[in-house]
Design an enzyme around this catalytic site. Structure first.
Site, PDB file in Angstrom:
ATOM      1  N   GLY A 241       0.829  -1.212   0.000  1.00 17.29           N
ATOM      2  CA  GLY A 241       0.000   0.000   0.000  1.00 17.29           C
ATOM      3  C   GLY A 241       0.855   1.250   0.000  1.00 17.29           C
TER       4      GLY A 241
ATOM      5  N   HIS B 121       4.632   2.270  -7.912  1.00 12.72           N
ATOM      6  CA  HIS B 121       3.653   1.174  -7.982  1.00 12.72           C
ATOM      7  C   HIS B 121       2.756   1.332  -9.210  1.00 12.72           C
ATOM      8  CE1 HIS B 121       4.188   1.613  -3.466  1.00 12.72           C
ATOM      9  NE2 HIS B 121       4.503   0.353  -3.651  1.00 12.72           N
TER      10      HIS B 121
ATOM     11  N   GLN C 200      12.744  -2.227  -9.659  1.00 15.47           N
ATOM     12  CA  GLN C 200      14.209  -2.317  -9.574  1.00 15.47           C
ATOM     13  C   GLN C 200      14.750  -1.622  -8.323  1.00 15.47           C
ATOM     14  OE1 GLN C 200      16.478  -4.020 -11.128  1.00 15.47           O
ATOM     15  NE2 GLN C 200      18.220  -2.992 -10.180  1.00 15.47           N
TER      16      GLN C 200
END
Ligand code: PAF
Length: 281
Positions: free
Chosen positions: A31, A37, A148
């Site tokens: 979250g 994201h 990454q």
């Protein structure tokens, strides 16, 4: 978009779409979603018929004394961001659904988990590998998307997926940065204005390393010394590690050669930040 909290209901929902021949992309998160994201979610959206995002602050990957309690949990905002990004399912379990009473089984990825971040965060990658193994079983994805920025995590999860025959492709996407270079992280929310400026030293020191390598420096020890000197100029910075390692095995390199990962963990004030760069020499 559907939010599902129970593992068996999540499994049934993905199996229903998979039996119709649809592909599933999965983005695991804790979250506090940010552009990093969202870039994974967008890629998953592009590659797959169905996108599943998990939101679960995994207690097993926090050592005692770490920030489990204060880890940001802006769930309504996260759900709205997922809806906007075209996510099909959010898996949002409670800790007791993932670790029911009597839970005893953990996944350990040897060696890779004991170096770099594993040295100062004992048990962290065991917690990560365990929860990701469970999430893969529950969500049955064709492709798993990772960032990454958490290079060691991505390497460990790839190894685990291969070692345990998970039928999943692991796709590692580039680090997303602010305009000034700061790598996006949910933990950046802990930084005050001054610390946010100081945190830029991570990006600057990776750039210095790249510049020195471009100029012909191949001695890892000398490179690390130069990077250490730059970071140490910031009073608020406390170096956890600066490492130059093989990008697959995470073994330290003396000479900078082949596929290298330059990785850093630095505390800025009370906040531990990581960053890295991959390069082929
Ligand atoms: O990178 C993270 O947010 C977490 O480590 C992960 C992969 C979701 C497992 O809890």
């Amino acid at each position: 978009m559907k939010t599902i909290t129970k593992p068996d209901a999540m499994f049934k929902a993905v199996m229903a779409v998979k039996t119709k021949g649809k592909s599933v992309g999965f983005v695991p998160t804790m979250g506090a979603l940010h552009e990093g994201h969202l870039s994974l979610i967008r890629r998953a959206r592009k590659d797959n018929d169905i996108v599943v995002v998990s939101i679960f602050v995994n207690p097993a990957q926090f050592a005692p004394g770490e920030d489990l309690k204060k880890y940001p949990r802006p769930v309504s905002k996260d759900i709205a961001l997922c809806r906007k990004a075209g996510v099909d399912f959010i898996f949002y379990p409670l800790p007791k659904d993932i670790y029911p009473q009597g839970f005893k089984t953990y996944v350990s990825v040897d060696d890779l988990s004991q170096v770099l971040c594993g040295r100062t965060r004992p048990g962290h990658f065991r917690g990560v590998a365990t929860v990701v193994a469970k999430l893969l079983n529950v969500t049955q994805p064709d492709i798993l998307y990772l960032g990454q920025k958490d290079a060691q995590q991505a390497i460990i999860i790839k190894r685990m997926a291969e070692d345990l025959n998970f039928p999943v492709k692991v796709r590692v996407m580039s680090t997303v940065r602010e305009k000034n270079g700061l790598a996006l992280s949910s933990r950046n929310a802990y930084l005050n204005k001054k610390e946010k400026e100081d945190a830029l030293v991570l990006f600057k020191s990776l750039n210095l390393a790249l510049l020195l390598i471009k100029g012909g420096l191949r001695d890892a020890g000398r490179l690390i010394k130069r990077v250490r000197e730059l970071i140490s100029k910031k009073k608020s910075a406390k170096i956890d590690y600066i490492a130059i390692v093989n990008a697959e095995t995470l073994e330290p390199l003396n000479k900078i050669r082949g596929n290298c990962l330059i990785a850093l963990a630095v505390r800025i004030g009370k906040t531990r930040l990581i960053d890295n760069v991959l390069l082929k020499v």
